[in-house]
Motif scaffolding. Structure first.
Motif, PDB file in Angstrom:
ATOM      1  N   THR A 152      13.423   7.194   0.373  1.00 34.81           N
ATOM      2  CA  THR A 152      13.383   6.049   1.284  1.00 34.81           C
ATOM      3  C   THR A 152      12.068   5.291   1.114  1.00 34.81           C
ATOM      4  O   THR A 152      10.993   5.896   1.068  1.00 34.81           O
ATOM      5  CB  THR A 152      13.536   6.522   2.738  1.00 34.81           C
ATOM      6  OG1 THR A 152      14.845   7.061   2.907  1.00 34.81           O
ATOM      7  CG2 THR A 152      13.338   5.381   3.714  1.00 34.81           C
ATOM      8  N   HIS A 153      12.173   3.967   1.007  1.00 38.57           N
ATOM      9  CA  HIS A 153      10.994   3.129   0.796  1.00 38.57           C
ATOM     10  C   HIS A 153      10.534   2.530   2.117  1.00 38.57           C
ATOM     11  O   HIS A 153      11.352   2.051   2.913  1.00 38.57           O
ATOM     12  CB  HIS A 153      11.314   1.987  -0.179  1.00 38.57           C
ATOM     13  CG  HIS A 153      11.309   2.408  -1.613  1.00 38.57           C
ATOM     14  ND1 HIS A 153      10.820   1.639  -2.633  1.00 38.57           N
ATOM     15  CD2 HIS A 153      11.742   3.550  -2.198  1.00 38.57           C
ATOM     16  CE1 HIS A 153      10.942   2.273  -3.787  1.00 38.57           C
ATOM     17  NE2 HIS A 153      11.509   3.434  -3.546  1.00 38.57           N
ATOM     18  N   ILE A 154       9.235   2.558   2.326  1.00 39.11           N
ATOM     19  CA  ILE A 154       8.608   1.841   3.439  1.00 39.11           C
ATOM     20  C   ILE A 154       7.577   0.916   2.802  1.00 39.11           C
ATOM     21  O   ILE A 154       6.462   1.318   2.469  1.00 39.11           O
ATOM     22  CB  ILE A 154       7.943   2.814   4.434  1.00 39.11           C
ATOM     23  CG1 ILE A 154       8.957   3.822   4.981  1.00 39.11           C
ATOM     24  CG2 ILE A 154       7.299   2.034   5.578  1.00 39.11           C
ATOM     25  CD1 ILE A 154       8.346   4.881   5.882  1.00 39.11           C
ATOM     26  N   GLU A 155       7.977  -0.326   2.605  1.00 35.68           N
ATOM     27  CA  GLU A 155       7.166  -1.278   1.841  1.00 35.68           C
ATOM     28  C   GLU A 155       6.536  -2.305   2.777  1.00 35.68           C
ATOM     29  O   GLU A 155       7.221  -2.889   3.617  1.00 35.68           O
ATOM     30  CB  GLU A 155       8.038  -1.987   0.803  1.00 35.68           C
ATOM     31  CG  GLU A 155       7.271  -2.920  -0.116  1.00 35.68           C
ATOM     32  CD  GLU A 155       8.158  -3.539  -1.184  1.00 35.68           C
ATOM     33  OE1 GLU A 155       7.637  -4.331  -1.985  1.00 35.68           O
ATOM     34  OE2 GLU A 155       9.371  -3.227  -1.199  1.00 35.68           O
ATOM     35  N   ARG A 156       5.250  -2.495   2.617  1.00 36.27           N
ATOM     36  CA  ARG A 156       4.551  -3.471   3.471  1.00 36.27           C
ATOM     37  C   ARG A 156       4.810  -4.888   2.984  1.00 36.27           C
ATOM     38  O   ARG A 156       4.742  -5.175   1.780  1.00 36.27           O
ATOM     39  CB  ARG A 156       3.063  -3.187   3.521  1.00 36.27           C
ATOM     40  CG  ARG A 156       2.328  -4.136   4.468  1.00 36.27           C
ATOM     41  CD  ARG A 156       1.020  -3.597   4.944  1.00 36.27           C
ATOM     42  NE  ARG A 156       0.392  -4.508   5.904  1.00 36.27           N
ATOM     43  CZ  ARG A 156      -0.693  -4.208   6.607  1.00 36.27           C
ATOM     44  NH1 ARG A 156      -1.268  -3.023   6.465  1.00 36.27           N
ATOM     45  NH2 ARG A 156      -1.206  -5.088   7.452  1.00 36.27           N
ATOM     46  N   ASP A 157       5.106  -5.761   3.932  1.00 37.89           N
ATOM     47  CA  ASP A 157       5.298  -7.180   3.654  1.00 37.89           C
ATOM     48  C   ASP A 157       4.583  -7.957   4.747  1.00 37.89           C
ATOM     49  O   ASP A 157       5.132  -8.207   5.825  1.00 37.89           O
ATOM     50  CB  ASP A 157       6.790  -7.526   3.622  1.00 37.89           C
ATOM     51  CG  ASP A 157       7.048  -8.993   3.290  1.00 37.89           C
ATOM     52  OD1 ASP A 157       6.115  -9.642   2.764  1.00 37.89           O
ATOM     53  OD2 ASP A 157       8.156  -9.472   3.569  1.00 37.89           O
ATOM     54  N   GLY A 158       3.334  -8.301   4.495  1.00 35.51           N
ATOM     55  CA  GLY A 158       2.531  -8.998   5.493  1.00 35.51           C
ATOM     56  C   GLY A 158       2.257  -8.115   6.689  1.00 35.51           C
ATOM     57  O   GLY A 158       1.671  -7.035   6.556  1.00 35.51           O
ATOM     58  N   ASP A 159       2.686  -8.524   7.872  1.00 31.92           N
ATOM     59  CA  ASP A 159       2.452  -7.775   9.099  1.00 31.92           C
ATOM     60  C   ASP A 159       3.631  -6.860   9.444  1.00 31.92           C
ATOM     61  O   ASP A 159       3.728  -6.385  10.576  1.00 31.92           O
ATOM     62  CB  ASP A 159       2.200  -8.733  10.271  1.00 31.92           C
ATOM     63  CG  ASP A 159       0.890  -9.496  10.108  1.00 31.92           C
ATOM     64  OD1 ASP A 159      -0.027  -8.959   9.459  1.00 31.92           O
ATOM     65  OD2 ASP A 159       0.799 -10.631  10.618  1.00 31.92           O
ATOM     66  N   GLU A 160       4.512  -6.635   8.469  1.00 32.48           N
ATOM     67  CA  GLU A 160       5.680  -5.816   8.717  1.00 32.48           C
ATOM     68  C   GLU A 160       5.850  -4.759   7.629  1.00 32.48           C
ATOM     69  O   GLU A 160       5.335  -4.912   6.509  1.00 32.48           O
ATOM     70  CB  GLU A 160       6.955  -6.678   8.770  1.00 32.48           C
ATOM     71  CG  GLU A 160       7.007  -7.651   9.932  1.00 32.48           C
ATOM     72  CD  GLU A 160       8.284  -8.460   9.920  1.00 32.48           C
ATOM     73  OE1 GLU A 160       8.891  -8.636  10.997  1.00 32.48           O
ATOM     74  OE2 GLU A 160       8.687  -8.907   8.815  1.00 32.48           O
ATOM     75  N   TYR A 161       6.571  -3.704   7.994  1.00 36.86           N
ATOM     76  CA  TYR A 161       7.072  -2.748   7.012  1.00 36.86           C
ATOM     77  C   TYR A 161       8.571  -2.972   6.865  1.00 36.86           C
ATOM     78  O   TYR A 161       9.277  -3.197   7.851  1.00 36.86           O
ATOM     79  CB  TYR A 161       6.834  -1.304   7.462  1.00 36.86           C
ATOM     80  CG  TYR A 161       5.413  -0.822   7.311  1.00 36.86           C
ATOM     81  CD1 TYR A 161       4.839  -0.674   6.058  1.00 36.86           C
ATOM     82  CD2 TYR A 161       4.642  -0.503   8.437  1.00 36.86           C
ATOM     83  CE1 TYR A 161       3.524  -0.224   5.920  1.00 36.86           C
ATOM     84  CE2 TYR A 161       3.342  -0.049   8.311  1.00 36.86           C
ATOM     85  CZ  TYR A 161       2.791   0.091   7.050  1.00 36.86           C
ATOM     86  OH  TYR A 161       1.502   0.525   6.906  1.00 36.86           O
ATOM     87  N   VAL A 162       9.055  -2.892   5.629  1.00 35.98           N
ATOM     88  CA  VAL A 162      10.482  -3.016   5.338  1.00 35.98           C
ATOM     89  C   VAL A 162      10.985  -1.629   4.928  1.00 35.98           C
ATOM     90  O   VAL A 162      10.495  -1.045   3.952  1.00 35.98           O
ATOM     91  CB  VAL A 162      10.747  -4.031   4.212  1.00 35.98           C
ATOM     92  CG1 VAL A 162      12.257  -4.187   3.988  1.00 35.98           C
ATOM     93  CG2 VAL A 162      10.114  -5.372   4.554  1.00 35.98           C
ATOM     94  N   VAL A 163      11.931  -1.107   5.688  1.00 34.92           N
ATOM     95  CA  VAL A 163      12.423   0.258   5.493  1.00 34.92           C
ATOM     96  C   VAL A 163      13.806   0.206   4.853  1.00 34.92           C
ATOM     97  O   VAL A 163      14.727  -0.429   5.393  1.00 34.92           O
ATOM     98  CB  VAL A 163      12.499   1.019   6.833  1.00 34.92           C
ATOM     99  CG1 VAL A 163      12.925   2.468   6.599  1.00 34.92           C
ATOM    100  CG2 VAL A 163      11.159   0.962   7.551  1.00 34.92           C
ATOM    101  N   SER A 164      13.962   0.895   3.711  1.00 31.77           N
ATOM    102  CA  SER A 164      15.234   0.939   3.003  1.00 31.77           C
ATOM    103  C   SER A 164      15.489   2.349   2.501  1.00 31.77           C
ATOM    104  O   SER A 164      14.630   2.948   1.846  1.00 31.77           O
ATOM    105  CB  SER A 164      15.225  -0.028   1.811  1.00 31.77           C
ATOM    106  OG  SER A 164      15.008  -1.363   2.240  1.00 31.77           O
ATOM    107  N   GLY A 165      16.664   2.877   2.832  1.00 29.37           N
ATOM    108  CA  GLY A 165      17.005   4.217   2.369  1.00 29.37           C
ATOM    109  C   GLY A 165      18.224   4.757   3.091  1.00 29.37           C
ATOM    110  O   GLY A 165      18.739   4.136   4.031  1.00 29.37           O
ATOM    111  N   ARG A 166      18.668   5.910   2.654  1.00 31.63           N
ATOM    112  CA  ARG A 166      19.846   6.562   3.222  1.00 31.63           C
ATOM    113  C   ARG A 166      19.452   7.954   3.688  1.00 31.63           C
ATOM    114  O   ARG A 166      18.919   8.749   2.911  1.00 31.63           O
ATOM    115  CB  ARG A 166      20.944   6.639   2.160  1.00 31.63           C
ATOM    116  CG  ARG A 166      22.239   7.316   2.600  1.00 31.63           C
ATOM    117  CD  ARG A 166      23.188   7.405   1.406  1.00 31.63           C
ATOM    118  NE  ARG A 166      24.406   8.148   1.736  1.00 31.63           N
ATOM    119  CZ  ARG A 166      25.105   8.843   0.843  1.00 31.63           C
ATOM    120  NH1 ARG A 166      24.708   8.901  -0.423  1.00 31.63           N
ATOM    121  NH2 ARG A 166      26.202   9.472   1.208  1.00 31.63           N
TER     122      ARG A 166
END
Length: 404
Positions: A152-166
């Protein structure tokens, strides 16, 4: 180590035993019947909600939490015999006292690693029993026994984290009151230190991109009281950077801190499950005849009961020693003992439950007695919080290190 319980433990044991006799055991069948009448099996069961209010009124609430600012302030050694009592009715008793996983572990994480805002927003309503939570770590596409495999990825994008995974077998996720996930994923998947690649973030359940895919069964059971287990998809779910728990790269360490108390809590409750099984075995043996005499007079049945009693007494001493060591030298100092009870307790209790089921015959595998569901729960704990083989490997390496 003093083998006697202190005065506070004895007082709480007496109150909890009375609560079990007066409220919990009579509620088991009532809860089963009420759940069958609900439109959805995930809805709150009226008798369980009533018992929560009663447990809180009696001060039998948040007993698991050693931090006196938030919980009962009990040591592991004080809590151990209480968890054992609750383990005799593992579906209802931990739930109505707010001592059920995964909420217990999540509250411990927020207590130890959460910031002031995270505690206010999520810990306080969890402590009050107003919401439930889930812990999203296990994944279906990798060997999750090695937590460094998490994809599962927790990728920073500016002031947010984008969470993708199963994720799957995410305990608590099916409960209608589940409001928050603690999600473990990788913020630095290419980092040199594989134990610093992971982080944990708080993801509200209603976040766009969070999807409950399906409920997962355990030997056909759905574990409704604890909120079930679910497959969950995180498809670009965005949360503020402030939802990070602790620091980036601290997820693996937080997971280990969370699982230490969780493992001993499971083992404490397992002993209660074994005690319930022994009681049921004795009642059955005393009430049934076969081949001209009571089952209680059959030598093989006597052996099963005697062996079960010996095994439970051994396990209890080991678990209490582990609790005492966790209190005196910390989780790291008690690492060997924690692993020992995690290996020994589930497999031993599974054996006791298996004999109890055998003694009950067809009734043992039916829904009319609690044995089959107890077996499913105990057998699962040979996998949950790290499979036995992982703990055996680690424990053996520690022993061998003395001689290599």
């Amino acid at each position: 180590m003093d083998f006697a319980f202190d005065a506070r433990t004895e007082e709480l044991r007496a109150r909890l035993l009375a609560f079990m006799d007066e409220y919990v055991y009579p509620a088991e069948q009532v809860a089963h019947e009420q759940r069958a009448a609900l439109d959805s099996p995930w809805e709150n069961v009226p008798v369980v909600e009533e018992l929560k209010a009663e447990a809180r009124r009696q001060g039998l609430w948040n007993l698991f939490l050693p931090d006196s600012e938030y919980g009962a302030g009990l040591t592991n050694l004080q809590y151990a015999p209480l968890a054992e009592i609750m383990g005799r009715s593992p579906q209802i008793a931990p739930t109505v006292t707010n001592c059920a996983a995964p909420d217990t572990g999540n509250m411990e994480v927020l207590t130890q690693f959460g910031d002031e805002q995270q505690r206010k927003q999520w810990l306080q309503p969890l402590l009050a029993g107003e919401i439930r939570s889930a812990f999203a770590m296990t994944e279906p596409d990798v060997a999750s026994s090695d937590a460094t495999n998490i994809t599962t990825h927790i990728e920073r994008d500016g002031d947010e984290y984008v969470v993708s995974g199963r994720k799957w077998y995410i305990s608590g996720a099916m409960h209608p009151d589940c409001r928050i996930f603690i999600v473990m994923g990788k913020t630095d998947p290419d980092g040199a230190d594989i134990r610093r690649q992971q982080s944990m973030v708080l993801v509200p359940r209603d976040t766009p991109g969070v999807r409950i895919e399906r409920a997962m069964q355990v030997f056909g059971y759905e574990d409704h009281y604890h909120g079930g287990h679910a497959e969950v998809i995180f498809d670009g779910a965005r949360v503020p950077v402030s939802n990070l728990i602790g620091e980036e790269g601290g997820g693996f360490a937080i997971a280990q801190a969370r699982l230490g108390p969780g493992r001993i809590h499971h083992c404490m409750r397992l002993i209660g499950m074994a005690e319930r099984a022994i009681e049921l075995m004795c009642r059955r043996a005393a009430s049934r005849d076969a081949f001209g005499k009571a089952l209680a007079q059959q030598g093989v049945v006597q052996n099963w009961i005697a062996d079960a009693r010996v095994a439970v007494e051994q396990l209890r001493l080991l678990v209490l020693k582990t609790a005492w060591m966790m209190d005196t030298v910390g989780n790291r100092g008690a690492h060997t003992e924690i692993q020992a009870i995690k290996i020994a307790t589930p497999r031993t209790v599974v054996g006791i439950l298996d004999r109890a089921i055998q003694l009950y015959g067809a009734g043992g595998v039916s829904q009319d007695f609690p044995l089959a569901e107890l077996y499913a729960g105990a057998r699962t704990l040979m996998i949950a919080d790290g499979p036995d083989e992982v703990h055996q490997r680690s424990l053996a390496r520690r022993e061998l290190k003395k001689y290599l």
